[in-house]
Scaffold this motif. Structure first.
Motif, PDB file in Angstrom:
ATOM      1  N   GLU A 123      23.140 -12.331 -12.189  1.00 39.97           N
ATOM      2  CA  GLU A 123      22.266 -11.996 -13.307  1.00 39.97           C
ATOM      3  C   GLU A 123      20.983 -11.383 -12.748  1.00 39.97           C
ATOM      4  O   GLU A 123      20.587 -11.677 -11.613  1.00 39.97           O
ATOM      5  CB  GLU A 123      21.929 -13.212 -14.160  1.00 39.97           C
ATOM      6  N   ILE A 124      20.371 -10.521 -13.513  1.00 41.94           N
ATOM      7  CA  ILE A 124      19.130  -9.874 -13.084  1.00 41.94           C
ATOM      8  C   ILE A 124      17.977 -10.765 -13.495  1.00 41.94           C
ATOM      9  O   ILE A 124      17.734 -10.982 -14.680  1.00 41.94           O
ATOM     10  CB  ILE A 124      18.994  -8.477 -13.703  1.00 41.94           C
ATOM     11  N   ALA A 125      17.256 -11.283 -12.504  1.00 42.13           N
ATOM     12  CA  ALA A 125      16.154 -12.206 -12.782  1.00 42.13           C
ATOM     13  C   ALA A 125      14.839 -11.473 -12.980  1.00 42.13           C
ATOM     14  O   ALA A 125      13.997 -11.899 -13.779  1.00 42.13           O
ATOM     15  CB  ALA A 125      16.019 -13.208 -11.641  1.00 42.13           C
ATOM     16  N   ALA A 126      14.621 -10.385 -12.237  1.00 39.90           N
ATOM     17  CA  ALA A 126      13.343  -9.685 -12.311  1.00 39.90           C
ATOM     18  C   ALA A 126      13.479  -8.291 -11.716  1.00 39.90           C
ATOM     19  O   ALA A 126      14.325  -8.046 -10.854  1.00 39.90           O
ATOM     20  CB  ALA A 126      12.257 -10.465 -11.566  1.00 39.90           C
ATOM     21  N   VAL A 127      12.634  -7.390 -12.191  1.00 43.80           N
ATOM     22  CA  VAL A 127      12.535  -6.035 -11.649  1.00 43.80           C
ATOM     23  C   VAL A 127      11.080  -5.789 -11.289  1.00 43.80           C
ATOM     24  O   VAL A 127      10.181  -6.034 -12.101  1.00 43.80           O
ATOM     25  CB  VAL A 127      13.004  -4.970 -12.664  1.00 43.80           C
ATOM     26  N   ALA A 128      10.832  -5.306 -10.075  1.00 40.07           N
ATOM     27  CA  ALA A 128       9.472  -5.033  -9.623  1.00 40.07           C
ATOM     28  C   ALA A 128       9.277  -3.546  -9.388  1.00 40.07           C
ATOM     29  O   ALA A 128      10.172  -2.853  -8.888  1.00 40.07           O
ATOM     30  CB  ALA A 128       9.164  -5.795  -8.339  1.00 40.07           C
TER      31      ALA A 128
END
Length: 345
Positions: A31-36
């Motif tokens: 799952e994608i937790a965060a994008v920076a």
């Protein structure tokens, strides 16, 4: 069902948005937790379809407690520093190719990952496509006799001004962008013992300080030759061929086929020529699933991981790329140390 691997994404590169993020979101394994991104608006647009956290600082993302692994699609020149930062923060890492532009740095990063029980994968997706397994099987079964030579090419049309692949400070140039593919294909099919017999890198004719084309000659210890071509100012080509004493096999759409593509192996042997049509396969999904399974296998607090085939292939690839630079007169001779060489503490 085990909990999905929670992935933080460093940067909003095209490959991340087009291919990797959709695959990370679609699989139950991840799952994608965060994008920076250093541009918060870009990060917000990229994260919006996935409902994940937006982070304005790479350093913050790699230390988030709800991130298990970090995906690094940043420009090549930034890979080493952020891969190291993620590993030191206790995160598994999936990094775009090439892992670094220095074989010694790559060795040190793999050593750091092993000691900390973390997974470090270089994201070379095409090796996870089933068509290459089928080709290996044909060769192993003796279809083309004894292997005599390997030819591979990957080239794309001219990049627009301002493209990061044309910025030397960011690790731009044909070798690092498209040359990695035929070099890794040679590693995949010819294995250990490869050396560079000759190399030419062509500088950009429009004054940009990067190479836009290259040609490489390889040789194995037992005399099998390799001829590789790549470029950023060409008609599109993505292919390889293995030529033996009794025939050959050619693969088109070799390196970046879409998920629905049905590969066609063109085979020539003593009985004539024919085509073998394979079922479609998704190398992006295969890569993400494989990475997630490796992360689960590593486990929390596991002992240092053993050297695997993927790591060995990545390091041989790194040595060859450095040797290409040296042969082309653009770099120092690579040292070729053992895996027990320089390490980060």
């Amino acid at each position: 069902m085990p909990s999905p691997v929670r992935v933080g994404v460093l940067g909003c590169a095209d490959i991340a948005r087009r291919r990797m993020l959709p695959a990370l979101a679609a699989l139950e394994d991840t799952e994608i937790a965060a994008v920076a991104s250093r541009d918060v608006e870009t990060a917000a647009r990229t994260a919006m379809p996935y409902g994940c956290r937006v982070v304005a600082d790479y350093a913050e993302l790699v230390t988030l407690p709800d991130v298990d692994a970090v995906y690094v699609p940043l420009p090549v020149a930034l890979h080493a520093a952020w891969v190291e930062a993620a590993l030191r923060a206790g995160k598994h890492v999936l990094a775009e190719k090439p892992l670094t532009t220095d074989p010694e740095r790559s060795r040190a990063l793999f050593a750091l990952a092993r000691r900390r029980g973390l997974v470090l994968w270089e994201n070379v997706m095409f090796v996870h496509h089933a068509q290459h397994t089928a080709v290996r099987r044909l060769v192993a079964d003796g279809l083309i006799g004894e292997l005599r030579s390997f030819h591979a090419a990957f080239a794309v049309p001219r990049r627009p001004d301002g493209d990061i692949r044309l910025v030397p400070e960011l690790g731009g140039g044909a070798l690092w962008d498209v040359g990695v593919y035929p070099v890794r294909a040679a590693v995949h099919f010819l294995g250990a013992g490869l050396r560079v017999a000759g190399a030419v890198l062509t500088r950009d004719r429009y004054g940009r300080q990067v190479d836009t084309a290259g040609s490489v000659l390889l040789r194995t210890a037992d005399g099998v030759g390799g001829h590789l071509e790549f470029g950023l100012d060409h008609a599109y080509r993505s292919s390889y061929a293995l030529w033996g004493s009794e025939g050959g096999v050619t693969v088109e759409h070799a390196f970046t086929p879409p998920a629905g593509h049905r590969p066609v192996l063109r085979v020539a042997d003593r009985t004539g020529t024919r085509e073998i049509v394979l079922g479609p396969d998704d190398q992006v999904t295969n890569t993400v699933r494989g990475f997630a399974r490796a992360v689960r296998a590593a486990g929390t607090g596991a002992r240092p991981l053993p050297v695997g085939r993927a790591e060995e292939a990545s390091l041989l690839q790194a040595d060859l790329l450095a040797e290409v630079l040296h042969r082309a007169g653009l770099g120092l001779a690579p040292a070729r140390p053992s895996l027990s060489g320089t390490e980060y503490s």
